[in-house]
Design a protein around this motif. Structure first.
Motif, PDB file in Angstrom:
ATOM      1  N   GLN A  70      47.303  31.912 -16.146  1.00 15.07           N
ATOM      2  CA  GLN A  70      48.419  32.328 -17.010  1.00 15.07           C
ATOM      3  C   GLN A  70      48.156  31.913 -18.462  1.00 15.07           C
ATOM      4  O   GLN A  70      48.397  32.696 -19.387  1.00 15.07           O
ATOM      5  CB  GLN A  70      49.726  31.723 -16.512  1.00 15.07           C
ATOM      6  N   VAL A  71      47.638  30.732 -18.653  1.00 12.59           N
ATOM      7  CA  VAL A  71      47.348  30.247 -20.006  1.00 12.59           C
ATOM      8  C   VAL A  71      46.297  31.137 -20.667  1.00 12.59           C
ATOM      9  O   VAL A  71      46.462  31.563 -21.816  1.00 12.59           O
ATOM     10  CB  VAL A  71      46.888  28.767 -19.986  1.00 12.59           C
ATOM     11  N   LYS A  72      45.241  31.467 -19.939  1.00 14.32           N
ATOM     12  CA  LYS A  72      44.187  32.322 -20.503  1.00 14.32           C
ATOM     13  C   LYS A  72      44.722  33.717 -20.812  1.00 14.32           C
ATOM     14  O   LYS A  72      44.421  34.287 -21.866  1.00 14.32           O
ATOM     15  CB  LYS A  72      43.003  32.430 -19.530  1.00 14.32           C
ATOM     16  N   TYR A  73      45.516  34.264 -19.907  1.00 16.32           N
ATOM     17  CA  TYR A  73      46.067  35.600 -20.133  1.00 16.32           C
ATOM     18  C   TYR A  73      46.959  35.611 -21.372  1.00 16.32           C
ATOM     19  O   TYR A  73      46.861  36.498 -22.223  1.00 16.32           O
ATOM     20  CB  TYR A  73      46.858  36.081 -18.918  1.00 16.32           C
TER      21      TYR A  73
ATOM     22  N   ALA B  85      35.471  38.598 -19.559  1.00 17.10           N
ATOM     23  CA  ALA B  85      35.789  38.715 -18.132  1.00 17.10           C
ATOM     24  C   ALA B  85      36.998  39.611 -17.914  1.00 17.10           C
ATOM     25  O   ALA B  85      37.024  40.425 -16.992  1.00 17.10           O
ATOM     26  CB  ALA B  85      36.031  37.330 -17.540  1.00 17.10           C
ATOM     27  N   PHE B  86      38.003  39.499 -18.782  1.00 17.52           N
ATOM     28  CA  PHE B  86      39.210  40.322 -18.670  1.00 17.52           C
ATOM     29  C   PHE B  86      38.886  41.791 -18.955  1.00 17.52           C
ATOM     30  O   PHE B  86      39.368  42.681 -18.255  1.00 17.52           O
ATOM     31  CB  PHE B  86      40.290  39.808 -19.622  1.00 17.52           C
ATOM     32  N   ALA B  87      38.042  42.042 -19.943  1.00 14.48           N
ATOM     33  CA  ALA B  87      37.643  43.421 -20.265  1.00 14.48           C
ATOM     34  C   ALA B  87      36.849  44.037 -19.121  1.00 14.48           C
ATOM     35  O   ALA B  87      36.990  45.213 -18.813  1.00 14.48           O
ATOM     36  CB  ALA B  87      36.826  43.444 -21.550  1.00 14.48           C
ATOM     37  N   ARG B  88      36.055  43.231 -18.464  1.00 17.80           N
ATOM     38  CA  ARG B  88      35.183  43.702 -17.397  1.00 17.80           C
ATOM     39  C   ARG B  88      35.930  43.884 -16.069  1.00 17.80           C
ATOM     40  O   ARG B  88      35.725  44.848 -15.363  1.00 17.80           O
ATOM     41  CB  ARG B  88      34.047  42.692 -17.225  1.00 17.80           C
ATOM     42  N   GLU B  89      36.844  42.937 -15.747  1.00 24.20           N
ATOM     43  CA  GLU B  89      37.429  42.906 -14.407  1.00 24.20           C
ATOM     44  C   GLU B  89      38.954  42.887 -14.368  1.00 24.20           C
ATOM     45  O   GLU B  89      39.529  42.821 -13.284  1.00 24.20           O
ATOM     46  CB  GLU B  89      36.925  41.674 -13.661  1.00 24.20           C
ATOM     47  N   GLY B  90      39.588  42.875 -15.515  1.00 20.84           N
ATOM     48  CA  GLY B  90      41.038  42.767 -15.513  1.00 20.84           C
ATOM     49  C   GLY B  90      41.474  41.347 -15.210  1.00 20.84           C
ATOM     50  O   GLY B  90      40.723  40.395 -15.424  1.00 20.84           O
ATOM     51  N   LEU B  91      42.665  41.203 -14.683  1.00 20.31           N
ATOM     52  CA  LEU B  91      43.229  39.877 -14.422  1.00 20.31           C
ATOM     53  C   LEU B  91      42.366  39.052 -13.475  1.00 20.31           C
ATOM     54  O   LEU B  91      42.243  37.837 -13.642  1.00 20.31           O
ATOM     55  CB  LEU B  91      44.648  40.019 -13.855  1.00 20.31           C
ATOM     56  N   THR B  92      41.716  39.678 -12.505  1.00 16.90           N
ATOM     57  CA  THR B  92      40.869  38.924 -11.578  1.00 16.90           C
ATOM     58  C   THR B  92      39.679  38.283 -12.282  1.00 16.90           C
ATOM     59  O   THR B  92      39.109  37.326 -11.771  1.00 16.90           O
ATOM     60  CB  THR B  92      40.360  39.805 -10.417  1.00 16.90           C
ATOM     61  N   GLY B  93      39.314  38.794 -13.437  1.00 15.23           N
ATOM     62  CA  GLY B  93      38.236  38.197 -14.207  1.00 15.23           C
ATOM     63  C   GLY B  93      38.579  36.813 -14.731  1.00 15.23           C
ATOM     64  O   GLY B  93      37.689  36.045 -15.090  1.00 15.23           O
ATOM     65  N   LEU B  94      39.863  36.490 -14.772  1.00  8.78           N
ATOM     66  CA  LEU B  94      40.287  35.178 -15.258  1.00  8.78           C
ATOM     67  C   LEU B  94      40.275  34.117 -14.150  1.00  8.78           C
ATOM     68  O   LEU B  94      40.460  32.936 -14.424  1.00  8.78           O
ATOM     69  CB  LEU B  94      41.683  35.272 -15.882  1.00  8.78           C
ATOM     70  N   LEU B  95      40.064  34.549 -12.920  1.00  7.04           N
ATOM     71  CA  LEU B  95      39.976  33.607 -11.806  1.00  7.04           C
ATOM     72  C   LEU B  95      38.644  32.876 -11.859  1.00  7.04           C
ATOM     73  O   LEU B  95      37.647  33.435 -12.314  1.00  7.04           O
ATOM     74  CB  LEU B  95      40.109  34.346 -10.471  1.00  7.04           C
ATOM     75  N   PRO B  96      38.602  31.657 -11.375  1.00  4.14           N
ATOM     76  CA  PRO B  96      37.343  30.898 -11.421  1.00  4.14           C
ATOM     77  C   PRO B  96      36.298  31.506 -10.500  1.00  4.14           C
ATOM     78  O   PRO B  96      36.616  32.127  -9.496  1.00  4.14           O
ATOM     79  CB  PRO B  96      37.757  29.509 -10.943  1.00  4.14           C
ATOM     80  N   ARG B  97      35.051  31.324 -10.849  1.00  2.39           N
ATOM     81  CA  ARG B  97      33.921  31.810 -10.065  1.00  2.39           C
ATOM     82  C   ARG B  97      33.057  30.628  -9.653  1.00  2.39           C
ATOM     83  O   ARG B  97      32.939  29.652 -10.385  1.00  2.39           O
ATOM     84  CB  ARG B  97      33.044  32.761 -10.892  1.00  2.39           C
ATOM     85  N   GLN B  98      32.416  30.782  -8.500  1.00  5.79           N
ATOM     86  CA  GLN B  98      31.472  29.765  -8.053  1.00  5.79           C
ATOM     87  C   GLN B  98      30.276  29.792  -9.000  1.00  5.79           C
ATOM     88  O   GLN B  98      29.777  30.856  -9.340  1.00  5.79           O
ATOM     89  CB  GLN B  98      31.017  30.074  -6.637  1.00  5.79           C
ATOM     90  N   ARG B  99      29.854  28.635  -9.423  1.00 12.73           N
ATOM     91  CA  ARG B  99      28.709  28.547 -10.314  1.00 12.73           C
ATOM     92  C   ARG B  99      27.424  28.511  -9.505  1.00 12.73           C
ATOM     93  O   ARG B  99      27.410  28.157  -8.339  1.00 12.73           O
ATOM     94  CB  ARG B  99      28.816  27.280 -11.157  1.00 12.73           C
ATOM     95  N   GLY B 100      26.354  28.869 -10.151  1.00 17.42           N
ATOM     96  CA  GLY B 100      25.044  28.778  -9.528  1.00 17.42           C
ATOM     97  C   GLY B 100      24.730  29.955  -8.621  1.00 17.42           C
ATOM     98  O   GLY B 100      25.480  30.923  -8.550  1.00 17.42           O
ATOM     99  N   PRO B 101      23.630  29.855  -7.899  1.00 19.09           N
ATOM    100  CA  PRO B 101      23.208  30.950  -7.018  1.00 19.09           C
ATOM    101  C   PRO B 101      24.244  31.221  -5.930  1.00 19.09           C
ATOM    102  O   PRO B 101      24.902  30.315  -5.438  1.00 19.09           O
ATOM    103  CB  PRO B 101      21.908  30.428  -6.401  1.00 19.09           C
ATOM    104  N   LYS B 102      24.365  32.477  -5.552  1.00 28.12           N
ATOM    105  CA  LYS B 102      25.352  32.887  -4.556  1.00 28.12           C
ATOM    106  C   LYS B 102      24.681  33.189  -3.219  1.00 28.12           C
ATOM    107  O   LYS B 102      24.765  34.264  -2.677  1.00 28.12           O
ATOM    108  CB  LYS B 102      26.113  34.145  -5.016  1.00 28.12           C
ATOM    109  N   GLY B 103      23.941  32.249  -2.701  1.00 31.71           N
ATOM    110  CA  GLY B 103      23.286  32.464  -1.423  1.00 31.71           C
ATOM    111  C   GLY B 103      21.808  32.123  -1.502  1.00 31.71           C
ATOM    112  O   GLY B 103      21.309  31.606  -2.498  1.00 31.71           O
ATOM    113  N   ALA B 104      21.128  32.436  -0.416  1.00 34.49           N
ATOM    114  CA  ALA B 104      19.714  32.098  -0.300  1.00 34.49           C
ATOM    115  C   ALA B 104      18.878  33.106  -1.080  1.00 34.49           C
ATOM    116  O   ALA B 104      18.220  33.960  -0.503  1.00 34.49           O
ATOM    117  CB  ALA B 104      19.321  32.065   1.165  1.00 34.49           C
ATOM    118  N   HIS B 105      18.886  33.006  -2.385  1.00 36.09           N
ATOM    119  CA  HIS B 105      18.226  33.995  -3.233  1.00 36.09           C
ATOM    120  C   HIS B 105      16.700  33.942  -3.171  1.00 36.09           C
ATOM    121  O   HIS B 105      16.034  34.914  -3.501  1.00 36.09           O
ATOM    122  CB  HIS B 105      18.713  33.867  -4.683  1.00 36.09           C
TER     123      HIS B 105
END
Length: 150
Positions: A42-45, A78-98
């Motif tokens: 909410q603060v970011k939005y 992030a908001f321009a790219r994904e809308g409100l869901t872009g403001l949600l936190p994301r897991q950092r680093g690799p996303k699996g056994a890359h």
């Protein structure tokens, strides 16, 4: 005994609890029940809205909402790219056994078929020597366990 704050606990679980709600100086966050400075999304939005609709500069908006200018720019993108869901936190680093690409997994499976036993450390050295990919032995063990589950 202090009263349990269910909303703050839920925000923390979701990873959107604002670590610095006291830095939010927007007056409508102080006056209204609807606005909650603890809710980072909410603060970011509101920070983005304030700059876009109210004409504040990005730097002014960031300061007013207790965030940094880099955070403003990241939230804006992030908001321009994904809308409100872009403001949600994301897991950092690799996303699996890359590093465990199909050719690496095929190499592991061939060695397991030949040998029958899994020695992750030896396998990791062989993978690096023959394929040029550095894989941690524990990653190999997890990949084999996933394969067995399937």
């Amino acid at each position: 005994m202090p009263q349990r704050d269910a909303k703050a606990e839920r925000l923390k679980e979701l990873g959107v609890l604002n670590p610095g709600p006291e830095r939010v100086r927007a007056p409508w966050f102080e006056a209204a029940v609807f606005f909650d400075a603890r809710d980072l999304v909410q603060v970011k939005y509101e920070m983005l809205r304030h700059a876009d609709r109210e004409g504040a500069t990005k730097a002014e908006a960031a300061v007013l909402f207790g965030l940094s200018r880099p955070t403003f720019y990241q939230a804006e993108a992030a908001f321009a790219r994904e809308g409100l869901t872009g403001l949600l936190p994301r897991q950092r680093g690799p996303k699996g056994a890359h590093k465990l690409r199909p050719e690496v997994m095929a190499f592991i499976e061939r060695h397991l078929a030949e040998d029958g036993q899994m020695r992750a450390r030896i396998l990791a050295r062989s993978i690096e020597a023959q394929l040029g990919v550095s894989v941690h032995p524990r990653s190999i063990e997890r990949a084999i366990a996933r394969k067995k589950k399937q």
